[in-house]
Design a protein around this motif. Structure first.
Motif, PDB file in Angstrom:
ATOM      1  N   ARG A   1       0.900  -1.191  -0.097  1.00 44.33           N
ATOM      2  CA  ARG A   1       0.011   0.032  -0.021  1.00 44.33           C
ATOM      3  C   ARG A   1       0.923   1.233   0.105  1.00 44.33           C
ATOM      4  NH1 ARG A   1      -3.825   0.225   5.145  1.00 44.33           N
ATOM      5  NH2 ARG A   1      -4.366  -2.063   4.255  1.00 44.33           N
ATOM      6  N   GLY A   2       2.174   1.284   0.537  1.00 41.26           N
ATOM      7  CA  GLY A   2       2.973   2.449   0.586  1.00 41.26           C
ATOM      8  C   GLY A   2       3.512   2.775  -0.503  1.00 41.26           C
ATOM      9  N   TRP A   3       3.943   3.942  -0.500  1.00 42.69           N
ATOM     10  CA  TRP A   3       4.900   4.491  -1.847  1.00 42.69           C
ATOM     11  C   TRP A   3       6.514   4.424  -1.538  1.00 42.69           C
ATOM     12  CZ3 TRP A   3       8.413   8.455  -1.371  1.00 42.69           C
ATOM     13  CH2 TRP A   3       8.195   9.502  -0.376  1.00 42.69           C
ATOM     14  N   ARG A   4       6.993   3.690  -2.598  1.00 43.61           N
ATOM     15  CA  ARG A   4       8.449   3.138  -2.127  1.00 43.61           C
ATOM     16  C   ARG A   4       9.456   4.411  -2.301  1.00 43.61           C
ATOM     17  NH1 ARG A   4       5.820  -0.293  -1.872  1.00 43.61           N
ATOM     18  NH2 ARG A   4       5.865  -2.567  -2.852  1.00 43.61           N
ATOM     19  N   LEU A   5      10.176   4.416  -1.111  1.00 46.51           N
ATOM     20  CA  LEU A   5      11.451   5.600  -0.954  1.00 46.51           C
ATOM     21  C   LEU A   5      12.458   5.081  -1.776  1.00 46.51           C
ATOM     22  CD1 LEU A   5      11.472   8.059   0.823  1.00 46.51           C
ATOM     23  CD2 LEU A   5      12.781   6.518   2.373  1.00 46.51           C
ATOM     24  N   SER A   6      13.050   5.993  -2.691  1.00 47.99           N
ATOM     25  CA  SER A   6      14.107   5.721  -3.419  1.00 47.99           C
ATOM     26  C   SER A   6      15.263   6.966  -3.710  1.00 47.99           C
ATOM     27  CB  SER A   6      13.749   5.164  -4.906  1.00 47.99           C
ATOM     28  OG  SER A   6      14.807   5.092  -5.821  1.00 47.99           O
ATOM     29  N   THR A   7      16.548   6.803  -3.664  1.00 51.95           N
ATOM     30  CA  THR A   7      17.406   8.095  -3.741  1.00 51.95           C
ATOM     31  C   THR A   7      18.146   7.876  -5.019  1.00 51.95           C
ATOM     32  OG1 THR A   7      19.016   6.766  -2.423  1.00 51.95           O
ATOM     33  CG2 THR A   7      17.334   8.217  -1.019  1.00 51.95           C
ATOM     34  N   ALA A   8      17.910   6.532  -5.470  1.00 53.16           N
ATOM     35  CA  ALA A   8      18.846   6.493  -6.470  1.00 53.16           C
ATOM     36  C   ALA A   8      18.488   7.605  -7.966  1.00 53.16           C
ATOM     37  CB  ALA A   8      18.822   5.098  -7.164  1.00 53.16           C
ATOM     38  N   ALA A   9      17.160   7.337  -7.988  1.00 53.86           N
ATOM     39  CA  ALA A   9      16.729   8.266  -9.208  1.00 53.86           C
ATOM     40  C   ALA A   9      16.779   9.872  -8.834  1.00 53.86           C
ATOM     41  CB  ALA A   9      15.244   8.030  -9.359  1.00 53.86           C
ATOM     42  N   GLY A  10      16.808  10.189  -7.498  1.00 47.68           N
ATOM     43  CA  GLY A  10      16.772  11.567  -7.063  1.00 47.68           C
ATOM     44  C   GLY A  10      18.247  11.914  -7.423  1.00 47.68           C
TER      45      GLY A  10
ATOM     46  N   THR B   1      -0.784  28.874 -12.038  1.00 47.49           N
ATOM     47  CA  THR B   1       0.574  28.887 -12.354  1.00 47.49           C
ATOM     48  C   THR B   1       1.328  27.829 -11.622  1.00 47.49           C
ATOM     49  OG1 THR B   1       0.421  30.980 -13.516  1.00 47.49           O
ATOM     50  CG2 THR B   1       2.760  30.092 -12.886  1.00 47.49           C
ATOM     51  N   VAL B   2       0.893  28.116 -10.085  1.00 51.00           N
ATOM     52  CA  VAL B   2       1.911  27.366  -9.157  1.00 51.00           C
ATOM     53  C   VAL B   2       1.388  25.784  -9.366  1.00 51.00           C
ATOM     54  CG1 VAL B   2       1.911  26.950  -6.795  1.00 51.00           C
ATOM     55  CG2 VAL B   2       1.929  29.235  -7.558  1.00 51.00           C
ATOM     56  N   GLN B   3       0.305  25.610  -9.603  1.00 45.79           N
ATOM     57  CA  GLN B   3      -0.152  24.233  -9.961  1.00 45.79           C
ATOM     58  C   GLN B   3       0.444  23.535 -10.936  1.00 45.79           C
ATOM     59  OE1 GLN B   3      -4.769  24.708  -9.652  1.00 45.79           O
ATOM     60  NE2 GLN B   3      -4.814  24.083  -7.712  1.00 45.79           N
ATOM     61  N   ARG B   4       0.483  24.263 -12.096  1.00 41.33           N
ATOM     62  CA  ARG B   4       1.063  23.691 -13.310  1.00 41.33           C
ATOM     63  C   ARG B   4       2.411  23.412 -13.104  1.00 41.33           C
ATOM     64  NH1 ARG B   4       0.043  27.814 -16.234  1.00 41.33           N
ATOM     65  NH2 ARG B   4       2.064  28.843 -16.232  1.00 41.33           N
ATOM     66  N   ARG B   5       3.247  24.230 -12.366  1.00 43.74           N
ATOM     67  CA  ARG B   5       4.567  24.159 -12.102  1.00 43.74           C
ATOM     68  C   ARG B   5       4.962  22.821 -11.125  1.00 43.74           C
ATOM     69  NH1 ARG B   5       8.621  27.843 -12.939  1.00 43.74           N
ATOM     70  NH2 ARG B   5       8.218  29.792 -14.039  1.00 43.74           N
ATOM     71  N   LEU B   6       4.077  22.689 -10.192  1.00 41.77           N
ATOM     72  CA  LEU B   6       4.043  21.614  -9.280  1.00 41.77           C
ATOM     73  C   LEU B   6       3.754  20.376  -9.919  1.00 41.77           C
ATOM     74  CD1 LEU B   6       2.359  22.849  -5.844  1.00 41.77           C
ATOM     75  CD2 LEU B   6       4.815  22.295  -6.357  1.00 41.77           C
ATOM     76  N   HIS B   7       2.865  20.273 -10.994  1.00 41.20           N
ATOM     77  CA  HIS B   7       2.436  19.156 -11.596  1.00 41.20           C
ATOM     78  C   HIS B   7       3.496  18.648 -12.567  1.00 41.20           C
ATOM     79  CE1 HIS B   7      -0.082  16.330 -13.711  1.00 41.20           C
ATOM     80  NE2 HIS B   7       0.402  16.667 -14.955  1.00 41.20           N
ATOM     81  N   THR B   8       4.310  19.678 -13.263  1.00 40.68           N
ATOM     82  CA  THR B   8       5.492  19.407 -14.139  1.00 40.68           C
ATOM     83  C   THR B   8       6.672  18.646 -13.217  1.00 40.68           C
ATOM     84  OG1 THR B   8       4.783  21.236 -15.646  1.00 40.68           O
ATOM     85  CG2 THR B   8       7.106  20.408 -15.693  1.00 40.68           C
ATOM     86  N   LEU B   9       6.904  19.533 -11.950  1.00 42.23           N
ATOM     87  CA  LEU B   9       7.939  18.843 -11.211  1.00 42.23           C
ATOM     88  C   LEU B   9       7.686  17.339 -11.149  1.00 42.23           C
ATOM     89  CD1 LEU B   9       8.856  22.073  -9.176  1.00 42.23           C
ATOM     90  CD2 LEU B   9      10.307  20.701 -10.669  1.00 42.23           C
ATOM     91  N   MET B  10       6.112  17.152 -10.266  1.00 45.10           N
ATOM     92  CA  MET B  10       5.941  15.631  -9.941  1.00 45.10           C
ATOM     93  C   MET B  10       6.217  14.620 -11.250  1.00 45.10           C
ATOM     94  SD  MET B  10       2.351  16.902  -7.763  1.00 45.10           S
ATOM     95  CE  MET B  10       1.849  15.011  -7.752  1.00 45.10           C
ATOM     96  N   GLU B  11       5.870  15.139 -12.525  1.00 47.39           N
ATOM     97  CA  GLU B  11       5.983  14.284 -13.723  1.00 47.39           C
ATOM     98  C   GLU B  11       7.475  14.016 -13.832  1.00 47.39           C
ATOM     99  OE1 GLU B  11       4.160  15.997 -16.699  1.00 47.39           O
ATOM    100  OE2 GLU B  11       2.240  14.903 -16.656  1.00 47.39           O
TER     101      GLU B  11
ATOM    102  N   VAL C   1       9.944  13.956 -11.626  1.00 50.23           N
ATOM    103  CA  VAL C   1      10.660  12.927 -10.795  1.00 50.23           C
ATOM    104  C   VAL C   1       9.717  11.571 -10.570  1.00 50.23           C
ATOM    105  CG1 VAL C   1      11.509  14.784  -9.550  1.00 50.23           C
ATOM    106  CG2 VAL C   1       9.402  13.993  -8.700  1.00 50.23           C
ATOM    107  N   GLY C   2       8.592  11.664 -10.808  1.00 51.26           N
ATOM    108  CA  GLY C   2       7.718  10.472 -10.957  1.00 51.26           C
ATOM    109  C   GLY C   2       7.028  10.207  -9.700  1.00 51.26           C
ATOM    110  N   ALA C   3       6.715  11.479  -9.050  1.00 53.05           N
ATOM    111  CA  ALA C   3       6.261  11.441  -7.720  1.00 53.05           C
ATOM    112  C   ALA C   3       4.634  11.642  -8.011  1.00 53.05           C
ATOM    113  CB  ALA C   3       6.629  12.808  -7.047  1.00 53.05           C
ATOM    114  N   ALA C   4       4.026  10.470  -7.062  1.00 49.84           N
ATOM    115  CA  ALA C   4       2.656  10.509  -7.281  1.00 49.84           C
ATOM    116  C   ALA C   4       1.735  11.258  -6.271  1.00 49.84           C
ATOM    117  CB  ALA C   4       1.967   9.149  -6.820  1.00 49.84           C
ATOM    118  N   THR C   5       2.427  11.767  -5.328  1.00 47.85           N
ATOM    119  CA  THR C   5       1.739  13.080  -4.480  1.00 47.85           C
ATOM    120  C   THR C   5       2.791  14.055  -4.266  1.00 47.85           C
ATOM    121  OG1 THR C   5       2.708  12.004  -2.339  1.00 47.85           O
ATOM    122  CG2 THR C   5       0.772  11.003  -3.087  1.00 47.85           C
TER     123      THR C   5
END
Length: 346
Positions: free
Chosen positions: A259-268, A309-319, A321-325
């Motif tokens: 159920r949890g989301w995976r913690l990964s530092t390699a991609a980051g 504009t803030v929402q659009r920038r955050l959405h772009t950053l989430m995509e 890095v592959g972040a779901a939240t």
């Protein structure tokens, strides 16, 4: 020598024999005495001299020649007996720990022999020793649930990392953990979790966990008897062996891990090397404000830009890095070095 008192054997606990014990006591009260002054009608002179020689050799007395006679003086009890006392105290502590270890081995052997599915451990020291021993004996897998636990803990996560977790990963064991989200909100805890993830531990994050739990090889598990127990009371834990109860605990772990989301530092880390330095300054400010808990509207007002504009920038950053939240985005920003060390908005 004089008759032996009721407590004459006390110094024998520090390694003195009965003769040395008795003579040393007399020397304390009679400094600069010759052997004859320390004798007793029932004591042979050679016995007194033998005791004095032993005391001098051990540094408990000194001998000085006065004309043709040799006079003896007791060394300071604090200076002479203090190190002996400390040595015996250390030895007794070691014996105490060894007896406890033997008791735990005895209990474990009887549990395996007679098939009892559950053991009860009382006291922080006993629980800690058993926890470390179980992890060291694991052959292929260690799994754990780590809820937001109040202090004091039986063993801190940093201590457990230094004591056994790094060794488990060096031995090639699969190490899986599910941690409560609140741990990542603490900078120190987030740092060592990032280290664990980088070293190969599989870590999932969830909002809440019902209980602290560690499972070794699907063979045994350790968990508190009562998660709500008062911190001031002596902790009590259960060791669960192969049984229907252990199967249920394994299933509980798997549900939370999936159920949890995976913690990964390699991609980051890769993104940091490839482009963190080129991160847009505005995006860096947005991330910093998001990290301290501001809403999209508050971020927009502080930076003087539109809400969309803030929402659009955050959405772009989430995509990117592959972040779901957004919480996952904040985690990636922290471990990737994207947050400006200066206060946000300045």
């Amino acid at each position: 020598m004089e008759p032996v008192s009721e407590d004459a054997s006390l110094l024998a606990l520090l390694g003195l024999d009965a003769e040395q014990d008795s003579v040393y006591r007399l020397l304390v009260d009679r400094p600069d005495s010759d052997p004859a002054a320390l004798g007793h009608p029932t004591a042979a002179p050679e016995m007194v001299l033998r005791a004095l020689t032993g005391l001098v050799e051990r540094g408990l007395a000194s001998a000085e020649r006065d004309g043709g006679a040799v006079r003896y003086r007791a060394a300071s009890p604090v200076l002479a007996l203090g190190p002996l006392l400390e040595s015996r105290r250390t030895s007794l502590h070691r014996v105490e720990h060894f007896v406890t270890e033997l008791a735990e081995r005895h209990r474990a052997a009887h549990t395996r022999t007679y098939g009892a599915p559950v053991e009860v451990l009382s006291g922080a020291a006993a629980i800690r020793r058993r926890l470390v021993a179980m992890q060291r004996e694991a052959r292929y897998e260690v799994r754990s649930l780590v809820p937001a636990m109040p202090a004091p803990a039986v063993i801190t996560f940093e201590d457990n990392l230094d004591e056994v977790e790094r060794d488990s990963m060096r031995r090639g064991l699969t190490v899986k953990s599910v941690v409560a989200r609140s741990w990542l909100e603490d900078a120190h805890a987030a740092h060592w979790l990032a280290e664990l993830a980088a070293d190969g531990q599989q870590i999932a994050v969830t909002d809440e966990l019902p209980i602290k739990l560690i499972i070794m090889d699907r063979e045994c598990a350790l968990l508190p008897l009562d998660p709500e127990r008062d911190e001031t009371e002596e902790p009590v834990a259960l060791v669960v062996h192969r049984s229907g109860l252990l199967t249920a605990l394994v299933s509980l772990f798997e549900q939370y891990f999936e159920r949890g989301w995976r913690l990964s530092t390699a991609a980051g880390r890769q993104r940091t090397a490839d482009g963190a330095g080129r991160l847009d300054p505005v995006d860096r400010q947005i991330l910093a404000l998001l990290h301290v808990g501001l809403t999209d509207s508050a971020i927009a007002r502080q930076l003087g830009m539109g809400h969309r504009t803030v929402q659009r920038r955050l959405h772009t950053l989430m995509e990117a890095v592959g972040a779901a939240t957004r919480f996952q985005l904040g985690w990636h920003a922290a471990v990737s070095g994207w947050l400006d060390p200066r206060p946000a908005g300045r």
